[in-house]
Design an enzyme around this catalytic site. Structure first.
Site, PDB file in Angstrom:
ATOM      1  CG  ASP A   8      -0.218  -0.177   2.535  1.00 21.17           C
ATOM      2  OD1 ASP A   8       0.944  -0.613   2.526  1.00 21.17           O
ATOM      3  OD2 ASP A   8      -0.822   0.117   3.585  1.00 21.17           O
ATOM      4  CD  GLU A  31       9.240  -1.569  11.467  1.00 20.14           C
ATOM      5  OE1 GLU A  31       9.101  -1.781  12.695  1.00 20.14           O
ATOM      6  OE2 GLU A  31       8.313  -1.180  10.733  1.00 20.14           O
TER       7      GLU A  31
HETATM    8  C1  UGA Z   1       3.127  -0.511   9.524  1.00 17.27           C
HETATM    9  C2  UGA Z   1       4.404  -0.877   8.761  1.00 17.27           C
HETATM   10  O1  UGA Z   1       4.558   0.005   7.648  1.00 17.27           O
HETATM   11  C3  UGA Z   1       4.305  -2.315   8.286  1.00 17.27           C
HETATM   12  O2  UGA Z   1       5.439  -2.644   7.504  1.00 17.27           O
HETATM   13  C4  UGA Z   1       4.191  -3.207   9.505  1.00 17.27           C
HETATM   14  O3  UGA Z   1       4.037  -4.558   9.092  1.00 17.27           O
HETATM   15  C5  UGA Z   1       2.971  -2.797  10.325  1.00 17.27           C
HETATM   16  O4  UGA Z   1       2.966  -1.403  10.635  1.00 17.27           O
HETATM   17  C6  UGA Z   1       2.976  -3.595  11.634  1.00 17.27           C
HETATM   18  O5  UGA Z   1       3.348  -3.026  12.664  1.00 17.27           O
HETATM   19  O6  UGA Z   1       2.715  -4.789  11.594  1.00 17.27           O
HETATM   20  P1  UGA Z   1       0.638  -0.564   8.252  1.00 17.27           P
HETATM   21  O7  UGA Z   1       0.412   0.324   7.105  1.00 17.27           O
HETATM   22  O8  UGA Z   1      -0.139  -0.302   9.490  1.00 17.27           O
HETATM   23  O9  UGA Z   1       2.146  -0.609   8.525  1.00 17.27           O
HETATM   24  O10 UGA Z   1       0.429  -2.147   7.833  1.00 17.27           O
HETATM   25  P2  UGA Z   1      -0.315  -2.733   6.556  1.00 17.27           P
HETATM   26  O11 UGA Z   1       0.100  -1.996   5.327  1.00 17.27           O
HETATM   27  O12 UGA Z   1      -1.751  -2.869   6.861  1.00 17.27           O
HETATM   28  O13 UGA Z   1       0.331  -4.210   6.486  1.00 17.27           O
HETATM   29  C7  UGA Z   1       1.683  -4.427   6.129  1.00 17.27           C
HETATM   30  C8  UGA Z   1       1.764  -5.461   4.993  1.00 17.27           C
HETATM   31  O14 UGA Z   1       1.217  -6.703   5.462  1.00 17.27           O
HETATM   32  C9  UGA Z   1       0.981  -5.070   3.746  1.00 17.27           C
HETATM   33  O15 UGA Z   1       1.720  -5.386   2.597  1.00 17.27           O
HETATM   34  C10 UGA Z   1      -0.301  -5.900   3.853  1.00 17.27           C
HETATM   35  O16 UGA Z   1      -0.868  -6.254   2.602  1.00 17.27           O
HETATM   36  C11 UGA Z   1       0.182  -7.131   4.598  1.00 17.27           C
HETATM   37  N1  UGA Z   1      -0.889  -7.765   5.429  1.00 17.27           N
HETATM   38  C12 UGA Z   1      -1.679  -7.022   6.243  1.00 17.27           C
HETATM   39  C13 UGA Z   1      -1.085  -9.143   5.359  1.00 17.27           C
HETATM   40  O17 UGA Z   1      -0.384  -9.848   4.616  1.00 17.27           O
HETATM   41  N2  UGA Z   1      -2.085  -9.712   6.110  1.00 17.27           N
HETATM   42  C14 UGA Z   1      -2.902  -8.982   6.931  1.00 17.27           C
HETATM   43  O18 UGA Z   1      -3.803  -9.564   7.586  1.00 17.27           O
HETATM   44  C15 UGA Z   1      -2.693  -7.602   6.992  1.00 17.27           C
HETATM   45 MN    MN Z   2       0.728  -0.030   5.077  1.00 23.10          MN
END
Ligand code: UGA
Ligand code: MN
Length: 297
Positions: free
Chosen positions: A156, A243
């Site tokens: 995203d 991280e």
């Molecule tokens: C922030 C960080 O930018 C992420 O890299 C980190 O994983 C996350 O916090 C965290 O603390 O876990 P955020 O934008 O809130 O990011 O997270 P998302 O973009 O919703 O998810 C990170 C990645 O994991 C995305 O590529 C998303 O597609 C993937 N994801 C999310 C899954 O594969 N499964 C899920 O159930 C949710």
């Molecule tokens: Mn994100």
């Protein structure tokens, strides 16, 4: 100018020019296809971009945007890890159509670790097991001497093309600013102006983290990753410490390699996509009428 001449420029100490020419040479060779004068195979280190992804209404839109960025990046191998027990047709079709060299893997997040619809997004970590699956694949498929770089590219965010030129020549771990994250317009490393090394961080959210940096703010060289077989993510890291957990197993602050013009430029933004309101769609599903099932969105 051929590859040998370009390489000899590097011997004369003009490394920066060499790197730029090598990128240009690769772009030309891609445009020209097979051709006697321009070798097809590039000397560029390959960027392995790791993208966790999961099924939701905006998934195809996110992956379309990301694939259109990656199509413009030379020598990039896309590792997509679906948060699912088997690969989906939607992701497979999209990625194949993109023409980007790729590997599709799967790693389901167990139910108890999944965010529920009404949960605040910080409640559970995301992408952990998917990124670990990709790290395992890299350890099984790369050789210790391979010139390659690893980058965690969530589906995203918004990525500017300059970012990939910056990270490509990472020797250990490189770092740069990330826009729109941690409650700030930009979170970034602070450098000592004399030495150019990282001395601290401009972060507002839990600045005491060992590495207060977003997933999008660093890249790792493959030889370093392969030399640390235990470096991986953990589901039980404290909130926002994913991280730091990984980076502590790989490096120390003084060794970080600052990029993006001494960390003065923003080439990646931590954008987040609003979930669309689909009340009418759900009502149709309930009534089993006009469900749009025949069209992939
Ligand atoms: C922030 C960080 O930018 C992420 O890299 C980190 O994983 C996350 O916090 C965290 O603390 O876990 P955020 O934008 O809130 O990011 O997270 P998302 O973009 O919703 O998810 C990170 C990645 O994991 C995305 O590529 C998303 O597609 C993937 N994801 C999310 C899954 O594969 N499964 C899920 O159930 C949710
Ligand atoms: Mn994100």
């Amino acid at each position: 100018m051929d590859g040998r001449q370009i390489r000899s420029l590097s011997d004369r100490g003009t490394t920066r020019l060499y790197k730029e020419l090598e990128t240009l040479r690769f772009n030309f060779s891609r445009l020209l296809g097979d051709c006697d004068t321009v070798p097809r195979k590039s000397d560029l280190p390959v960027i392995y971009a790791i993208t966790p992804t999961y099924a939701r209404p905006v998934q195809k839109a996110e992956l379309t945007r990301l694939s259109h960025t990656f199509r413009l990046v030379p020598a990039l191998h896309w590792i997509i890890v679906e948060d699912a027990s088997k690969p989906s047709a939607l992701v497979g079709k999209l990625v194949n159509k993109s023409g980007i060299p790729h590997t599709i893997l799967t790693a389901p997040t167990p139910k108890e670790w999944k965010l529920r619809e009404k949960d605040p997004n910080w409640k559970k970590p995301r992408g952990v097991l998917q990124r670990n699956r990709a790290l395992q694949w890299l350890r099984e498929n790369l050789k210790p001497k391979d010139k390659a770089v690893i980058y965690f590219a969530d589906d995203d965010n918004v990525y500017s093309l300059e970012l990939f030129d910056e990270m490509r020549w990472t020797k250990g771990v490189s770092v740069w600013p990330v826009g729109l994250v941690g409650g700030l317009l930009v979170e970034r490393p602070i450098l000592n102006p004399k030495t150019g090394r990282v001395t601290g961080w401009n972060a507002a959210w839990r600045p005491e983290r060992p590495f207060p940096i977003d997933m999008a703010g660093f890249a790792i060289s493959a030889p370093l990753l392969l030399s640390r077989p235990n470096a991986k993510f953990s589901l039980t890291s404290d909130r926002g410490f994913q991280e730091s957990h990984l980076l502590q197993a790989l490096t120390t602050r003084d060794k970080l390699e600052p990029r993006a013009d001494r960390c003065t430029k923003v080439y990646v933004w931590h954008t987040r996509t609003e979930s669309p309101k689909l009340n009418a769609e759900l009502a149709r599903r309930k009534a089993k009428k006009n469900m749009n099932d025949e069209i992939e969105v």
